[in-house]
Design a protein around this motif. Structure first.
Motif, PDB file in Angstrom:
ATOM      1  N   VAL A 152      44.842  38.084  40.635  1.00 15.93           N
ATOM      2  CA  VAL A 152      44.164  37.053  40.145  1.00 15.93           C
ATOM      3  C   VAL A 152      42.796  37.399  39.613  1.00 15.93           C
ATOM      4  O   VAL A 152      42.280  37.023  38.588  1.00 15.93           O
ATOM      5  N   LEU A 153      41.998  38.364  40.225  1.00 11.97           N
ATOM      6  CA  LEU A 153      40.910  38.513  39.896  1.00 11.97           C
ATOM      7  C   LEU A 153      40.592  39.769  39.078  1.00 11.97           C
ATOM      8  O   LEU A 153      39.583  40.195  38.764  1.00 11.97           O
ATOM      9  N   ASP A 154      41.479  40.322  38.660  1.00  9.89           N
ATOM     10  CA  ASP A 154      41.539  41.590  37.801  1.00  9.89           C
ATOM     11  C   ASP A 154      41.112  42.699  38.272  1.00  9.89           C
ATOM     12  O   ASP A 154      40.421  43.512  38.091  1.00  9.89           O
ATOM     13  N   ILE A 155      41.321  42.970  39.855  1.00 11.62           N
ATOM     14  CA  ILE A 155      40.833  44.012  40.642  1.00 11.62           C
ATOM     15  C   ILE A 155      41.908  45.050  40.692  1.00 11.62           C
ATOM     16  O   ILE A 155      43.004  44.613  41.272  1.00 11.62           O
ATOM     17  N   ARG A 156      41.738  45.937  40.195  1.00 12.54           N
ATOM     18  CA  ARG A 156      43.033  47.033  39.996  1.00 12.54           C
ATOM     19  C   ARG A 156      43.245  47.738  41.182  1.00 12.54           C
ATOM     20  O   ARG A 156      44.612  48.151  41.269  1.00 12.54           O
ATOM     21  N   ASN A 157      42.406  48.205  42.099  1.00  9.39           N
ATOM     22  CA  ASN A 157      42.560  48.940  43.261  1.00  9.39           C
ATOM     23  C   ASN A 157      42.520  48.210  44.548  1.00  9.39           C
ATOM     24  O   ASN A 157      41.176  48.147  44.827  1.00  9.39           O
ATOM     25  N   SER A 158      43.542  47.523  44.832  1.00  9.07           N
ATOM     26  CA  SER A 158      43.522  46.754  46.161  1.00  9.07           C
ATOM     27  C   SER A 158      42.773  47.436  47.190  1.00  9.07           C
ATOM     28  O   SER A 158      42.290  46.822  48.209  1.00  9.07           O
ATOM     29  N   ARG A 159      43.074  48.802  47.546  1.00  8.66           N
ATOM     30  CA  ARG A 159      42.757  49.481  48.719  1.00  8.66           C
ATOM     31  C   ARG A 159      41.147  49.635  48.631  1.00  8.66           C
ATOM     32  O   ARG A 159      40.916  49.575  49.709  1.00  8.66           O
ATOM     33  N   ASP A 160      40.946  50.084  47.423  1.00 10.35           N
ATOM     34  CA  ASP A 160      39.141  49.880  47.452  1.00 10.35           C
ATOM     35  C   ASP A 160      38.734  48.824  47.938  1.00 10.35           C
ATOM     36  O   ASP A 160      37.344  48.786  48.398  1.00 10.35           O
ATOM     37  N   VAL A 214      35.544  37.593  45.263  1.00 13.84           N
ATOM     38  CA  VAL A 214      35.323  36.692  44.036  1.00 13.84           C
ATOM     39  C   VAL A 214      34.002  36.973  43.523  1.00 13.84           C
ATOM     40  O   VAL A 214      33.863  36.881  42.354  1.00 13.84           O
ATOM     41  N   LEU A 215      33.123  37.156  44.243  1.00 15.82           N
ATOM     42  CA  LEU A 215      31.594  37.389  43.767  1.00 15.82           C
ATOM     43  C   LEU A 215      31.650  38.549  43.103  1.00 15.82           C
ATOM     44  O   LEU A 215      30.494  38.729  42.294  1.00 15.82           O
ATOM     45  N   THR A 216      32.418  39.605  43.391  1.00 16.75           N
ATOM     46  CA  THR A 216      32.459  40.697  42.642  1.00 16.75           C
ATOM     47  C   THR A 216      33.306  40.907  41.131  1.00 16.75           C
ATOM     48  O   THR A 216      33.042  41.830  40.610  1.00 16.75           O
ATOM     49  N   SER A 217      34.080  39.924  41.010  1.00 12.96           N
ATOM     50  CA  SER A 217      34.856  39.648  39.974  1.00 12.96           C
ATOM     51  C   SER A 217      34.128  39.249  38.441  1.00 12.96           C
ATOM     52  O   SER A 217      33.490  38.293  38.887  1.00 12.96           O
ATOM     53  N   ARG A 218      34.283  39.820  37.419  1.00 10.69           N
ATOM     54  CA  ARG A 218      33.590  39.348  36.395  1.00 10.69           C
ATOM     55  C   ARG A 218      34.757  38.486  35.614  1.00 10.69           C
ATOM     56  O   ARG A 218      34.431  37.929  34.612  1.00 10.69           O
ATOM     57  N   LYS A 219      36.057  38.174  36.153  1.00 12.75           N
ATOM     58  CA  LYS A 219      36.795  37.462  35.322  1.00 12.75           C
ATOM     59  C   LYS A 219      36.466  36.061  35.301  1.00 12.75           C
ATOM     60  O   LYS A 219      36.229  35.456  36.192  1.00 12.75           O
ATOM     61  N   PRO A 220      36.577  35.665  34.012  1.00 13.44           N
ATOM     62  CA  PRO A 220      36.431  34.168  33.891  1.00 13.44           C
ATOM     63  C   PRO A 220      36.887  33.168  34.699  1.00 13.44           C
ATOM     64  O   PRO A 220      36.492  32.162  35.426  1.00 13.44           O
ATOM     65  N   THR A 221      38.148  33.618  35.383  1.00 10.61           N
ATOM     66  CA  THR A 221      39.197  32.726  36.328  1.00 10.61           C
ATOM     67  C   THR A 221      38.307  32.566  37.604  1.00 10.61           C
ATOM     68  O   THR A 221      38.904  31.744  38.450  1.00 10.61           O
ATOM     69  N   ALA A 222      37.461  33.689  37.827  1.00  9.76           N
ATOM     70  CA  ALA A 222      37.295  33.766  39.543  1.00  9.76           C
ATOM     71  C   ALA A 222      36.499  32.425  39.821  1.00  9.76           C
ATOM     72  O   ALA A 222      36.970  32.124  40.937  1.00  9.76           O
TER      73      ALA A 222
END
Length: 246
Positions: free
Chosen positions: A33-41, A77-85
């Motif tokens: 949802v947040l467009d974070i590509r590496n879930s492990r990181d 959420v605070l680290t995501s730049r996606k508009p949907t965050a």
């Protein structure tokens, strides 16, 4: 094994489990949802108490999933730049978490689900809610603070609560009930009442609510509530166009 509660945010699956009544979110879904590509990181950036592992029963058998709690979710959420965050956070705080803490689930009709199956799921959640209400009522102190909860101990829900169980907006449920001969208002009154035919057949009940004011005085009012029988009937009667998919 943990049971998954399926949610859907803007056509994206967000799976949730509960631990001690608190929601834990499947990290892979949150990252999607947040467009974070590496879930492990993403998991490594969280504190130890914000992440965990859950063994969940899936169609492919038991599966280990990384899950995060509320605190961990807000950190991402605070680290995501996606508009949907921002919309995602609002959806979590206003829809998902209140729903889980109130009912233990969320009623969303699947495309292939019949009205009868939806009604059965609503009734299952209602039954769990009743048991929690009874326990809370028994433990509540002082007694005056429990007066405004006693009306729900028989499983009935007020119209706003019923709207959440039926997955419709409260204003749509009020409008539908008013237009279809379930509830009405007396001239000059702000309170809704149920038609006698609906209370006689067991779809609705009226409860006397005693609420303790901050100054110590009590306010007594009458409230119309929908019974489990009424909820099951509404699940079949209400048009699908009114249902809101999260």
């Amino acid at each position: 094994m943990s049971n998954i509660i399926p949610f859907n945010f803007e056509d994206q699956a967000v799976r949730v489990i509960t631990r001690d009544g608190e929601p834990w979110f499947v990290l892979a879904d949150v990252c999607s949802v947040l467009d974070i590509r590496n879930s492990r990181d993403a998991a490594n950036r969280l504190d130890d108490d914000e992440r965990g592992v859950s063994i969940t029963d899936t169609l492919g058998g038991p599966q280990e999933m990384t899950v995060i709690n509320e605190s961990g979710l807000y950190s991402l959420v605070l680290t995501s730049r996606k508009p949907t965050a921002k919309r995602f956070k609002k959806w979590i705080t206003s829809e998902v978490i209140p729903s889980i803490r109130k009912t233990g689930g969320y009623i969303v009709a699947a495309p292939e689900e019949t009205p009868e199956e939806l009604a059965l799921r609503a009734m299952t959640i209602l039954q769990a809610t009743v048991e929690r209400q009874k326990q809370q009522l028994a433990e509540a102190q002082p007694k005056a603070e429990a007066h405004d909860r006693i009306a729900g101990a028989d499983g009935s829900l007020n119209i706003t609560e019923a709207a959440k169980a039926l997955q419709v907006r409260p204003k749509d449920l009020f409008a539908w009930l008013s237009c279809n001969g379930w509830i009405y208002k007396r001239p000059g009154s702000l309170s809704w009442l149920g038609y006698q035919s609906r209370t006689t057949n067991g779809d609705l009940v009226h409860k006397i609510m005693t609420i303790l004011r901050p100054d110590g005085s009590e306010k007594v009012s009458e409230q119309v509530r929908i019974t489990p029988k009424g909820i099951a009937k509404l699940a079949k009667l209400m048009p699908e166009r009114l249902r809101v998919v999260a």
